[in-house]
Design an enzyme around this catalytic site. Structure first.
Site, PDB file in Angstrom:
ATOM      1  N   LYS A   8       0.784  -1.209   0.029  1.00  0.00           N
ATOM      2  CA  LYS A   8       0.039   0.355   0.184  1.00  0.00           C
ATOM      3  C   LYS A   8       1.487   0.640   0.126  1.00  0.00           C
ATOM      4  CE  LYS A   8      -0.314   0.824   4.926  1.00  0.00           C
ATOM      5  NZ  LYS A   8      -1.874   0.937   6.013  1.00  0.00           N
ATOM      6  N   ASP A   9       2.170   1.109   0.427  1.00  0.00           N
ATOM      7  CA  ASP A   9       2.953   1.970   0.451  1.00  0.00           C
ATOM      8  C   ASP A   9       4.024   2.856  -1.010  1.00  0.00           C
ATOM      9  OD1 ASP A   9       2.981   2.642   2.976  1.00  0.00           O
ATOM     10  OD2 ASP A   9       4.225   1.587   3.405  1.00  0.00           O
ATOM     11  N   ARG A  14      -8.527   8.335   4.066  1.00  0.00           N
ATOM     12  CA  ARG A  14      -9.580   7.217   3.712  1.00  0.00           C
ATOM     13  C   ARG A  14     -10.358   6.940   4.619  1.00  0.00           C
ATOM     14  NH1 ARG A  14      -9.084   2.241   4.811  1.00  0.00           N
ATOM     15  NH2 ARG A  14      -7.096   2.163   5.419  1.00  0.00           N
ATOM     16  N   ARG A  15      -9.353   6.353   5.853  1.00  0.00           N
ATOM     17  CA  ARG A  15     -10.260   6.350   8.019  1.00  0.00           C
ATOM     18  C   ARG A  15     -11.381   7.113   7.749  1.00  0.00           C
ATOM     19  NH1 ARG A  15      -5.042   3.379   9.548  1.00  0.00           N
ATOM     20  NH2 ARG A  15      -5.074   1.260   8.432  1.00  0.00           N
ATOM     21  N   ARG A  26       0.989   9.965  14.473  1.00  0.00           N
ATOM     22  CA  ARG A  26       1.745   9.420  13.493  1.00  0.00           C
ATOM     23  C   ARG A  26       2.631   8.388  14.899  1.00  0.00           C
ATOM     24  NH1 ARG A  26       5.232  12.011   9.762  1.00  0.00           N
ATOM     25  NH2 ARG A  26       5.741   9.841   9.360  1.00  0.00           N
ATOM     26  N   ARG A  74       1.144   4.552  18.506  1.00  0.00           N
ATOM     27  CA  ARG A  74       0.030   4.835  18.945  1.00  0.00           C
ATOM     28  C   ARG A  74      -0.498   3.853  20.308  1.00  0.00           C
ATOM     29  NH1 ARG A  74      -1.027   4.903  11.832  1.00  0.00           N
ATOM     30  NH2 ARG A  74       0.425   5.952  11.847  1.00  0.00           N
ATOM     31  N   CYS A 110      -9.475  12.740  -9.578  1.00  0.00           N
ATOM     32  CA  CYS A 110     -10.891  12.755  -8.338  1.00  0.00           C
ATOM     33  C   CYS A 110      -8.972  12.808  -8.031  1.00  0.00           C
ATOM     34  CB  CYS A 110     -11.156  11.491  -8.340  1.00  0.00           C
ATOM     35  SG  CYS A 110     -11.684  10.865  -7.010  1.00  0.00           S
TER      36      CYS A 110
END
Length: 336
Positions: free
Chosen positions: A81-82, A129-130, A147, A153, A242
């Site tokens: 995903k990176d 997105r989240r 971060r 986290r 988009c």
């Protein structure tokens, strides 16, 4: 026998993922050496510098690719995903490993689920997105940027600074921290980032590294590659018209005439109030085409207009790879 130099970032998750690849290669009789590389993303994360202050696209990828170009390493492992969706000259995505569960998860105080958190609860995520998809659920939660690695986290939940954080299940699974999870989010509610849960292995292209490429192709998992090719095609196509947060998930399923690809995708306004959500199916052999056509249909349905402020489209972002853009902090954190 040639020693394969495998480049890895220094984080716990990155080393764990790179070690997984190294062990697969060692099981085939190859000698593998891990070479630690520090990225700009690691440096800014260590100083808690927001990714908005610089181009965040591929921020955890470029240092490893630079090391490949410089022939300091022979292969690199990334969270897929990176990876930016556009190709890197001289670098080949040679293998995609079998995918971990790609869903997002909640780590919340007192073992709560997202729906059990009281309105006003503070939920940490650096991903538009989240943020957009959780806001769309209408739970009245406060979404705040965060971060840091997994320990940082989760530590902010334990300390009371946050009531919950949103993370990728795959990362927690790989470092044996699934016991921290209080809820796994259904993709019907929150679709993951393109490529989430998959590992990508890159090496140099060209004749000089043909032997390395031949070795690494044995690690490639065809169903996972088809799924992520479709997801990345959705993202790449939407990037052309988009600027909304994007979630997408593809699965290879058994159809009446054999395996087929099913792809779901959503584009949302940053506040989650507007969205275009569509799905499509097609041939596994045309994965990129299925994803591209789905994205084109989403654009035709108005995905290009999904911003909070139509006069300022630069304020919205994608969730992963792609062309540079100004944006809130993106979900590029390898440990997410």
């Amino acid at each position: 026998m040639r020693t394969l130099r495998l480049g890895t970032r220094r984080s716990q998750l990155a080393v764990t993922q790179s070690t997984l690849v190294a062990e697969l290669l060692r099981a085939q009789g190859h000698i593998v050496e891990l070479v630690e590389i520090v990225s700009d993303g690691d440096r800014t994360q260590a100083t808690n510098t927001p990714l908005t202050s610089a181009n965040s696209t591929g921020v955890f990828v470029s240092a490893l690719r630079d090391a490949l170009h410089a022939k300091e390493i022979d292969l690199a492992v990334h969270s897929l995903k990176d990876l930016p969706t556009y190709p890197e000259e001289g670098i080949e995505l040679v293998a995609v490993l079998p995918r971990e569960d790609p869903r997002d998860v909640i780590v919340a105080r007192d073992g709560l689920t997202l729906g059990e958190l009281p309105p006003g609860s503070r939920v940490g995520t650096g991903s538009p997105r989240r943020v957009a998809q959780i806001k769309a659920l209408g739970l009245g939660l406060e979404l705040a940027g965060i971060r840091g690695n997994v320990d940082t986290r989760i530590g902010k939940v334990r300390s009371g600074e946050f009531d919950a954080v949103v993370l990728a299940r795959a990362g927690l699974a790989r470092i044996d921290r699934l016991d921290e999870v209080t809820e796994v989010l259904d993709p019907i509610q929150v679709l993951p980032a393109p490529g989430q849960g998959a590992l990508a292995v890159e090496c140099r292209d060209g004749d000089a590294d043909a032997d390395v490429r031949k070795i690494l192709t044995s690690l490639d998992d065809s169903p996972t590659r088809a799924a992520v090719e479709a997801e990345r095609a959705v993202l790449a196509t939407l990037e052309g018209g988009c600027a909304a947060p994007i979630g997408t998930l593809a699965d290879v399923v058994e159809g009446e005439e054999g395996p087929e690809l099913w792809v779901r995708a959503v584009a949302l306004s940053l506040d989650g109030s507007l969205s275009v959500r569509l799905s499509a199916s097609g041939s596994v052999d045309d994965a990129a085409g299925v994803g591209r056509r789905l994205a084109e249909e989403m654009l035709a349905e108005g995905a290009a207009d999904l911003t909070d402020d139509p006069a300022d489209p630069g304020q919205a972002v994608m969730d992963t790879g792609g062309s540079p853009q100004t944006a809130p902090e993106q979900d590029k954190v390898h440990n997410a």
